[in-house]
Design an enzyme around this catalytic site. Structure first.
Site, short mmCIF file in Angstrom:
data_model
loop_
_atom_site.label_atom_id
_atom_site.label_comp_id
_atom_site.label_asym_id
_atom_site.label_seq_id
_atom_site.Cartn_x
_atom_site.Cartn_y
_atom_site.Cartn_z
CE LYS A 1 -4.59 2.03 3.00
NZ LYS A 1 -5.10 1.60 4.10
CB SER B 1 -8.07 3.10 3.00
OG SER B 1 -7.28 3.20 4.57
CB SER C 1 -8.33 0.89 5.93
OG SER C 1 -9.40 2.26 6.04
#
Ligand SMILES: [Mg+2]
Ligand SMILES: [Zn+2]
Lengths: 482, 94, 494
Positions: free
Chosen positions: C79, C154, C178
């Site tokens: 990420k 996210s 997330s």
């Protein structure tokens, strides 16, 4: 109505640990800009602080030296404000649970002795350094700002006094004696010229005798003890003038303008008073158990206050004890050595704080640069006590010792400074003088007794000052009256 | 109860140069979110110690050891502007 | 060429058996990315060259017999809120456009040490603030199961990449759900470990007391392997757990016989998609058949957890994001003063959701409001942790849906922040308490969208959590399904 000032002092002390408060960058003064920086102290994204244990041990030591209690638990907070030299735009500091609380410093000046309360001593980190350049270099007209983050993250201890001070002069003495404590505990190099110690003053005035505090103004930017005193005086004057003119004093932060000799209001920072403190989530709480605190206490050196008291118990006058207690550690060692070697403490202190300090200052030398030792000082005071040398000669002997000519007795002998107490030799000298000054003898005998002093002086002159004045007096009396 | 937020003041604290239109929009949104968030006030928390750390850690320190710093070239390469080894910014007036 | 949909376990076995190479595995996921990226946009930055070099190195090491463990040679995505040395790291924000960190996050370092091949940096909601990956300054990621729908967020890029096979595993970060919520919406396994188990050093902070790095994988066993590689004490993170790390893969086969499973009463009812509720109930019945003691448990404070979260997370973020000021790195909009430069840079560089949360957090901490908002929320958090502790006296794990609904349409919730925030209603409590939780896919709804099942456990209870998750996975038999929204992967020559 008369107005009296109420003053509190906040001192920021930079610790001289090897590494910074929350990262491994070197703590160093004067290195090329931005060479001691890393992701943590530059606040690069993703970096995290880890506290330096040595800094925590030092703040505990300093807190104990200032008679503070150590909180059993203590936490870091974030203090939020934006400034170009504050990389995270928050400072890791402490808020409601500082490491040290509720202490005091006993301060003594030649005028008085007083106690200043210490509200708290807390741990935080320093900012970077900004240089404002262009258009005169003044902060209000700077065209740009250069920032160096070498200092950012240096361990910083803030010492907040209670508003116990009542004059600018007292504030100065407090600051000086606080600096001595900081230096003694060894937590900081305590060098003013490097900004290792920085002072802010909270100044308010109130009607004499009143119990309530007036509106407080924070005065910043003082870089010496002298400017601290001057700035506080100027601020007291400014506030008093306003009150006398029927105007209000507003709560604000003002900058000391050294050249102008006045304090100046700063452009108000928007919302600067709302720091939005909250517990630093990146750091675990600290717990100080008794064994930790006691271990720290055992590393405390003797501090100026207790030392002063010890000297007084040795018989020194308060003034002499105060001067010696805050003097150079090597001078204090000389004192201890001299006393151990048999010197009377009062005499040893007298020589050290007087002639020896002056002589070293003239030479711009420190005690360990010269061969003067405690046993030399003991011998010197002994020779004076036994009247083997005169006070004047002793000064000369001391100079000889300092310049490496040997022990006091060796110097006195070599320089021919030992007193003549030999009866025969002195009688000869007296005869010589009486022969040379028949009119003086005549005047003495006709009742003008003060002429005697002149005759004594003449005897000292012919013996190059080495005659024992008491013996000379005796012989003269016998010769003139007999 | 709707909560009226002085967004201009808050934006000042947070160093955000919001336009009047943005201020207006955020005022409305914040009001609604805070109204929901203020449900925490209904919980009886008398005598409760706030929780700031999910783990029961204490006394986490590092030894006072110097570690290598970053190379200055690499540091200043990131800077918007630099000069003579310094970061350069518009005047930081107080 | 090997399938890009191999599990880490299977790919590792093939590597060690000499049936494939790391270079081949990488080529396989890269060709999958080639085919899917234009539509899905999982990656902000595919590091083809760096990854190929790492894959070659991994093969050389393997040939020399220097095997570094189960992740050796496996292509893994990261990420883009984790720092990668020399590789652009933006957090999907304009304010970090072009920012190249001078260091690796600890989790990234550990992946590299384990021999993993880092494929690239995945898309996310800006600074991990969001539940749909629509708050990316570089455009949204789309759900591989239906490209009109969001992948969740996210960590939407990481979830979609693993689902579609453009990575075999990925790291995400979970502050309020997330990792788990996008895993649920994309049909993969997503795990948030106990707070402190994985170092946060190098993870760009959103809410420091809630953030935790964890794996997104196609199977529970893969999740255990990735966690094993990145977990463990880090002296650079003062909130890092210093105790021993257990073997997460041991016990995956144990089954749930005799384990007590608590169903959270508050995580059902209004706002829950009927198919999600029924799939959850169905799984509970089957767990009971497998020998688990299933009972209902009430945790009333779950009803205010969302409110507490939306005070605590923004408050911490308002300070964490203060450093983005145009002074030292990143975007800088120069104005006449430093203060004006900061204010202009921040408004220009941050997107609306980030600004919204900074304002919210600043307000919650400000003079006069602190006690009523932030202070009160921290007390509620304390009570919630106690409530969790009490529940874990009764049961070994707590379970619930991961998300009240399956994947929603792009744009569906962007106009109403509160409706977006409610997407995390099931996941937030474990962040507030710091406890571990995992999402496992258990089936599809009538639209063909994946449904996630959440297993929560007490602090450092990863082993029992993984045991239950593995059983859930076995019962559901879901993990092998490729996302049908795209053509199945075809053989592409190297
Ligand atoms: Mg301070
Ligand atoms: Zn540093």
């Amino acid at each position: 109505m008369k107005w009296e000032p109420v003053i509190g002092i906040e001192v920021h002390v930079e610790l001289d640990t090897a590494s910074k408060m929350f990262c491994g960058c070197r703590v160093s003064f004067g290195d090329p800009p931005n060479t001691n920086v890393c992701p943590v102290c530059l606040a690069l994204p993703g970096s995290l602080p880890v506290p330096n244990r040595e800094a925590i041990e030092r703040i505990i030591r300093l807190g104990l030296a200032l008679n503070c209690g150590i909180n059993p638990g203590s936490v870091f907070h974030r203090k939020n404000y934006y400034y170009a030299d504050l990389p995270k735009n928050y400072q890791i500091s402490q808020f409601d649970i500082p490491v040290c609380v509720d202490g005091w410093l006993d301060v003594e000046s030649d005028r008085k002795a007083f106690r200043v309360g210490i509200e708290r001593v807390h741990m935080e980190e320093d900012t970077g350094k900004s240089v404002h350049v262009g258009e005169g270099g003044r902060i209000h007209t700077a065209a740009e700002t250069l920032v160096d983050f070498n200092r950012a993250g240096t361990p910083l201890v803030e010492i907040v006094s209670r508003p116990d001070l009542t004059s600018a002069a007292d504030a100065r003495v407090y600051a000086q004696q606080l600096r001595a404590v900081v230096a003694e505990t060894g937590v900081s190099d305590a060098r003013m010229e490097r900004g290792s110690l920085r002072f802010d003053a909270n100044v308010s005035i109130r009607p004499e005798g009143s119990e309530t505090l007036g509106v407080k103004v924070e005065v910043k930017n003082m870089n010496s003890f002298r400017s601290l005193e001057k700035a506080i005086s100027a601020e007291i004057e400014r506030q008093t003038a306003r009150r006398l003119a029927g105007e209000r004093v507003v709560m604000e932060t003002r900058h000391w303008d050294e050249t102008g000799g006045i304090t100046r209001g700063m452009r108000t920072k928007e919302g600067s008073s709302d720091y939005r403190y909250f517990t630093e989530p990146d750091l675990a709480p600290m717990i100080f158990d008794d064994s930790w605190v006691e271990a720290a206490r055992s590393t405390l050196p003797e501090l100026p206050g207790p030392r002063r008291e010890r000297y007084q118990r040795m018989g020194l006058s308060p003034a002499s004890a105060r001067v010696l207690a805050s003097s150079d550690p090597d001078l204090r060692r000389l004192f201890q050595d001299a006393v151990a070697a048999g010197a009377a403490p009062v005499q040893a202190a007298h020589w050290i704080t007087g002639e020896i300090t002056a002589s070293l200052r003239r030479r711009e030398a420190s005690p360990k640069d010269v061969p003067l030792r405690g046993r030399h000082l003991a011998q010197l005071t002994q020779m004076v006590g036994e009247e083997r040398i005169s006070a004047g000669a002793a000064r000369e002997v001391l100079e000889g010792v300092i310049t490496g000519e040997g022990s006091p007795s060796q110097v006195a002998r070599a320089r021919n400074l030992e007193q003549i107490s030999d009866r025969v030799a002195l009688e000869g000298a007296v005869e010589e003088v009486l022969d040379a000054h028949p009119q003086a003898v005549e005047r003495y005998r006709s009742g003008e007794k003060k002429v005697r002093g002149f005759l004594v002086g003449q005897v000292m002159k012919v013996t190059s000052g080495r005659a024992d004045p008491r013996a000379v007096n005796q012989i003269l009396t016998a010769r003139l009256e007999g | 109860m709707p909560i009226d937020v002085d967004v201009a003041h808050v934006a000042g604290l947070a160093r955000l140069a919001l336009s009047p239109r943005q201020l207006d929009r955020y005022r409305q949104e914040l009001s609604a979110i805070l109204e929901h968030a203020s449900r925490v006030q209904k919980v009886d928390t008398a005598g409760v110690t706030p929780l700031s750390h999910p783990l029961m850690l204490s006394n986490v320190f590092r030894p006072d050891e110097v570690r290598p710093s970053l190379d200055r070239e690499e540091v200043l390469e990131m800077a918007p502007e630099s000069r003579d080894g310094f970061f350069l910014t518009s005047p930081a007036l107080e | 060429m090997p399938s890009p949909l191999l599990s880490v376990v299977a790919a590792g076995a093939a590597l060690r058996a000499g049936e494939t190479t790391s270079v081949e595995l990488l080529a396989s996921v890269l060709s999958r990315a080639e085919m899917t990226e234009s539509e899905l946009h999982c990656y902000l930055n595919l590091d083809r060259e760096g990854a190929m070099e790492a894959a070659r190195r991994a093969d050389e090491q393997m040939a020399r017999g220097e095997e570094r463990g189960p992740l050796h040679g496996i292509p893994v995505a990261v990420k883009d809120n984790m720092c990668t040395r020399g590789l652009e790291t933006t957090c999907s924000s304009q304010i970090l456009a072009g920012y190249h960190p001078p260091y690796d996050a600890t989790a990234v370092t550990r992946l590299r040490q384990a021999g993993a091949v880092i494929v690239g940096k995945t898309n996310l909601d800006e600074f991990a603030m969001g539940s749909s990956t629509e708050n990316s300054a570089y455009g949204p990621t789309r759900n591989p199961w239906d490209t009109e729908r969001v992948p969740g967020g996210s960590s939407g890029g990481s979830a979609a990449a693993v689902a579609t096979g453009s990575a075999m595993a990925a790291l995400g970060s979970d502050t309020g759900g997330s990792i788990r919520q996008p895993a649920a919406l994309c049909g993969v396994v997503g795990m948030k470990p106990t707070y402190g188990l994985v170092s946060r050093y190098g993870l760009v902070a959103f809410a420091s007391s809630l953030d935790q790095i964890g794996p997104l994988t196609r199977t529970v066993a893969d999740g255990a392997l990735v966690l094993q590689a990145v977990a463990g004490h880090d002296p650079a993170d003062a909130t890092s757990y210093a105790g021993p790390v257990p073997d997460f893969s041991a016990g995956l086969q144990r089954g749930v016989d005799g384990l007590r499973v608590g169903v959270v009463k508050e995580l059902d009812g209004d706002g829950y998609q009927a198919e999600v509720s029924s799939a959850t109930d169905d799984m509970l019945g089957r767990l009971a058949s497998s020998g688990a003691e299933v009972e209902e448990v009430s945790l009333p404070l779950f009803d205010v957890a969302l409110s507490a979260y939306y005070l605590i997370a923004p408050a911490e973020c308002s300070a964490n994001l203060a450093r983005f000021d145009g002074m030292r790195y990143g975007l800088s909009i120069k104005k006449a003063t430093a203060a004006a430069t900061m204010a202009a840079t921040r408004v220009e560089g941050f997107g609306p959701e980030v600004i919204r949360r900074i304002l919210l957090g600043t307000y919650a901490l400000s003079a006069g409001y602190f006690d009523a908002f932030y202070g009160q929320a921290q007390k509620v958090r304390s009570l919630l942790q106690e409530e969790f502790r009490n529940a874990y006296q009764q049961v070994d794990v707590l379970v619930s849906p991961t998300s009240p609904t399956t994947a929603f349409r792009l744009g569906e919730r962007t106009q109403d922040p509160l409706s977006m925030y409610r997407s995390d209603i099931c996941t937030i409590p474990s962040n507030l308490s710091g406890h571990p939780a995992i999402s496992v896919p258990i089936g599809l709804d009538s639209k063909g969208l994946p449904i996630g099942f959440q297993v929560m456990a007490p602090a450092l209870g990863e082993r029992v959590m993984l045991t239950v998750a593995a059983e859930v996975e076995r019962i559901a038999g879901f993990c092998a399904l490729p996302p049908p929204a795209l053509a199945p992967p075809t053989e592409v020559p190297l």
